[in-house]
Design an enzyme around this catalytic site. Structure first.
Site, PDB file in Angstrom:
ATOM      1  N   CYS A 354       0.810  -1.225   0.000  1.00 42.26           N
ATOM      2  CA  CYS A 354       0.000   0.000   0.000  1.00 42.26           C
ATOM      3  C   CYS A 354       0.842   1.273   0.000  1.00 42.26           C
ATOM      4  CB  CYS A 354      -0.918   0.049   1.224  1.00 42.26           C
ATOM      5  SG  CYS A 354      -1.530  -1.524   1.783  1.00 42.26           S
ATOM      6  N   ARG A 383       6.078 -11.524   5.955  1.00 43.15           N
ATOM      7  CA  ARG A 383       5.584 -11.378   7.326  1.00 43.15           C
ATOM      8  C   ARG A 383       6.162 -12.500   8.173  1.00 43.15           C
ATOM      9  NH1 ARG A 383      -0.787  -9.921   6.048  1.00 43.15           N
ATOM     10  NH2 ARG A 383      -0.314  -8.276   4.546  1.00 43.15           N
ATOM     11  N   GLN A 401       1.530 -11.006  -3.566  1.00 35.00           N
ATOM     12  CA  GLN A 401       0.158 -10.520  -3.544  1.00 35.00           C
ATOM     13  C   GLN A 401      -0.202  -9.964  -4.917  1.00 35.00           C
ATOM     14  OE1 GLN A 401      -1.657 -10.960  -0.932  1.00 35.00           O
ATOM     15  NE2 GLN A 401      -3.201  -9.375  -0.682  1.00 35.00           N
ATOM     16  N   ASP A 403      -1.718  -7.571  -5.924  1.00 37.07           N
ATOM     17  CA  ASP A 403      -2.239  -6.386  -5.258  1.00 37.07           C
ATOM     18  C   ASP A 403      -2.695  -5.325  -6.250  1.00 37.07           C
ATOM     19  OD1 ASP A 403      -2.894  -5.211  -2.882  1.00 37.07           O
ATOM     20  OD2 ASP A 403      -0.851  -5.176  -2.107  1.00 37.07           O
ATOM     21  N   HIS A 405      -4.348  -1.038  -6.102  1.00 37.30           N
ATOM     22  CA  HIS A 405      -4.869   0.104  -5.356  1.00 37.30           C
ATOM     23  C   HIS A 405      -5.467   1.098  -6.332  1.00 37.30           C
ATOM     24  CE1 HIS A 405      -1.975  -1.656  -2.519  1.00 37.30           C
ATOM     25  NE2 HIS A 405      -2.870  -1.291  -1.622  1.00 37.30           N
ATOM     26  N   LYS A 484     -13.348  -4.009   5.276  1.00 36.91           N
ATOM     27  CA  LYS A 484     -13.128  -4.697   4.004  1.00 36.91           C
ATOM     28  C   LYS A 484     -14.231  -5.704   3.725  1.00 36.91           C
ATOM     29  CE  LYS A 484      -9.998  -8.203   5.979  1.00 36.91           C
ATOM     30  NZ  LYS A 484      -8.677  -8.830   5.879  1.00 36.91           N
ATOM     31  N   HIS A 530      -8.171  -0.789  -1.706  1.00 38.25           N
ATOM     32  CA  HIS A 530      -7.203  -1.882  -1.786  1.00 38.25           C
ATOM     33  C   HIS A 530      -7.964  -3.110  -2.290  1.00 38.25           C
ATOM     34  CE1 HIS A 530      -4.569   0.126   1.439  1.00 38.25           C
ATOM     35  NE2 HIS A 530      -5.719   0.778   1.493  1.00 38.25           N
TER      36      HIS A 530
END
Length: 660
Positions: A354, A383, A401, A403, A405, A484, A530
């Protein structure tokens, strides 16, 4: 004992009449009940009706499952749990964990007890001072059934800490938990059944006889507190149900799930490995990489459809980036971020993408005309998951990910979310996964103003309602920066997986300070959406392996066609066929085996199509095709087979065969 890191009741004696105040309890039907003083869950149930009071087994206060005696001291949402509630099985399993501990102590009186919570599929209890094997499990399970048959009342007791310490004098793990309960100012409760008692917050069923059916499943090792520096304990897993028929159905599903274990299939098909030198990080083998490439291209296709531009951002960043966004305090302080100091700066491997995407947004001055602005990335994140929680591709430390945005104006939120959800639902249908939506709301560790959170909650609710989508509410399970919509998927044997997500974030744009110039020539904050379509590619691939049991549809299959020459003399024609179909994933089986053995190997290795060639096929220029359902047809034109392969690949059919 279940974790105490949730709200617990306070002893009545600690609150004076002057400190008590009115409490409003909100019920699932939308009604409210007001009480002049703090009130127990059980008393609220009786206030609603004597029948409900009699049936009350537990309560869910906001998002916490609590005992009937739990006292509500401030305004809260409440659901009463009865034997007919979905949550009842968790209460029953918590009681089964106590029965397990009681049975172990009968056979191993010197065992030290740690914790024993319910889980989604059953329960476990951790012990020290015992070494168990499968023979011990059978004997312990027999003892558990005796305890159930003895039908002991399960009695709750609230005791002073001093008395609790005396009772737990020979239980060091319980004493450690007791100290934490005291420090938190919580009441100390025990649950007793027959000769057994346990430090526990509850809730539990009324008696051991209420546990209708149980089974012990396996033994594993687990560190105390999940900390590798702490003692290694013996963990015993089990499950329990209200009825024997439910247990039998569960055990059948479990047996099927074990056959589908992605780690076993992944090893047999040479898809991936997670070696000791890279704990929690996946090595993709060539076969696995073929699947991953297909998934990536599928996501790219949908990103283009949604208007995303692909970017790539660094995995290594200075900590200042995440301090602004709020990720630092969430991940670093929880020990989940890989971080270190070097040359006077603190660095870390990114746990999310992000903040990097917000940097890209802020790299140029933006106008309202530029929005929505959308970035996508196959971003590698890290992580620091506990080693005991790692599981093949499903729980990792390093993951990619898919991902994205979207930076939007407030008036663009509804359309952006609707378009994204529509595409996600279409994508999951391709895999034959049923979609379940959950609206996850503000968690306890949330950052940002309440007003921003309320705006985000309302926007997500409105988007779901406008699209007439069914969803469940999961209180307190949102991301720390925003609520979310979790996209859960149900696989071929009914298991539910959390995969994709759509999150609405008013908080990070405020913290990071990004903006756009509106029609009024004033600075305004964009809203960040997201979204992850398939989520972690590692996790999604693991789910796919288990969902398809390794029998992938053509477009995902690592090897799509295998050419089987009948004799060595047919090797040249086999090579010609392989070259002609070389734009698919084709292999030639030139092993010195009989044709029957080659065919069996192809089926065992989940090859969708086998092309069999011999002298007759070479002479006619045709092929024989055998599909995964063991049907075979000869004298097929190569162009006919190619046309079918192209159509099946492009349409991404879940499972089709040329000879249907």
């Amino acid at each position: 004992m279940e974790s105490r890191a949730v709200k617990k009741s306070t002893p009545v004696t600690t609150m004076s009449q002057q400190e008590q105040s009115a409490v409003v309890v909100s019920l699932p039907d939308g009604s409210n009940r007001e009480f002049d003083n703090p009130v127990s869950v059980e008393n609220v149930a009786y206030d609603i009706g004597p029948g409900l009071g009699e049936d009350c087994v537990a309560g869910i206060v906001d998002s916490d499952l609590v005992a009937p005696e739990y006292r509500i001291e401030s305004d809260a949402n409440l659901r009463i749990v009865t034997p007919d509630s979905d949550e009842y099985v968790r209460v029953l399993r918590h009681s089964a964990a106590h029965v397990l501990a009681q049975a172990v102590l009968r056979q191993f009186p010197n065992a030290k007890l740690a914790i024993g919570p319910p889980t989604d599929e059953g329960f476990y209890y951790d012990f020290d001072g015992v070494e168990l094997d499968s023979d011990d499990l059978a004997e312990i399970e027999d003892e558990m059934r005796k305890i159930v048959a003895e039908d002991y009342d399960i009695v709750r007791e609230e005791v002073p800490p001093e008395e609790a310490r005396e009772r737990l004098a020979d239980q060091p793990y319980k004493l450690e938990l007791l100290s934490e309960i005291e420090e938190a100012g919580e009441s100390v409760t025990f649950y007793r059944q027959g000769e057994f008692e346990d430090l526990c917050a509850g809730p539990h069923v009324a008696s051991t006889g209420k546990i209708g059916a149980l089974s012990l499943l396996e033994i594993a090792g687990a560190y105390w507190r999940g900390d590798e520096d702490e003692a290694m304990l013996t963990r015993v897993y089990g499950t329990a149900f209200d009825r024997e028929s439910e247990l039998e159905a569960f055990l059948e599903r479990k047996e099927e799930a074990e056959k589908r274990d992605h780690r076993k299939i992944g090893s047999a098909m040479e898809l991936f490995s997670v070696p000791d030198h890279s704990p929690g990080c996946v090595h993709f083998h060539p076969n696995g990489m073929a699947i991953r490439r297909e998934l990536e291209e599928f996501v790219r296709e949908k990103n283009r459809e949604l208007g995303y531009e692909e970017v790539k951002t660094p995995e290594l960043n200075r900590a200042e980036l995440w301090k602004k966004s709020g990720h630092y305090e969430h991940f670093k302080e929880e020990g989940e971020m890989f971080a270190w100091e070097q040359n006077g700066h603190e660095y870390g491997l990114k746990p999310m993408n992000c903040a990097n995407h917000a940097y890209l947004y802020d790299h140029d001055r933006r106008s309202y005309r530029d929005l929505p602005l959308r970035f996508s990335e196959f971003g590698m994140c890290y992580r620091n998951e506990q080693s005991g929680e790692l599981s093949g591709m499903l729980r990792v430390r390093g993951f990619t990910q898919d991902d994205g945005h979207a930076f939007v104006r407030p008036d663009q939120i509804r359309d952006e979310i609707a378009r994204t959800l529509a595409v996600i639902r279409e994508m999951y249908a391709v895999f034959g996964l049923d979609v379940l939506l959950k609206l996850e709301t503000k968690p306890d560790d949330a950052i940002g103003d309440d007003a921003l959170w309320e705006r985000a909650h309302d926007a997500l609710r409105n988007a779901l309602s406008d699209e007439e989508l069914e969803y469940e509410v999961a209180e307190g399970e949102g991301a720390f920066y925003g609520p979310k919509i979790a996209i859960n998927a149900e696989d071929a044997i009914g298991r539910e997986w959390t995969i994709g997500t759509v999150q609405l974030d008013f908080v990070q744009p405020e913290r990071i300070g990004i903006s756009y110039v509106g029609e009024d020539n004033e600075e305004h904050r964009p809203v960040m959406i997201h979204r992850a379509l398939l989520g972690s590619l590692e996790r999604f691939m693991g789910v796919c392996i288990e969902h398809f049991a390794g029998d992938f549809p053509l477009w995902l299959a690592p090897e799509q066609v295998r050419v089987l020459p009948i004799t060595d003399d047919d090797a040249g024609y086999a090579a010609e066929i392989a070259e002609e179909f070389g734009d698919f994933r084709v292999e030639v089986d030139n092993r010195d085996w009989t044709l029957g053995k080659k065919i069996r190997a192809g089926h065992d290795e989940n090859v969708p199509y086998m092309v069999i060639v011999g002298s007759d096929e070479a002479e006619s220029g045709t092929i024989s095709v055998r599909d995964r359902n063991e049907r075979q047809q000869g004298d097929i034109e190569r162009s006919t087979f190619r046309a079918h392969l192209e159509a099946e690949y492009e349409e991404k059919r879940r499972k089709a065969d040329f000879l249907d």
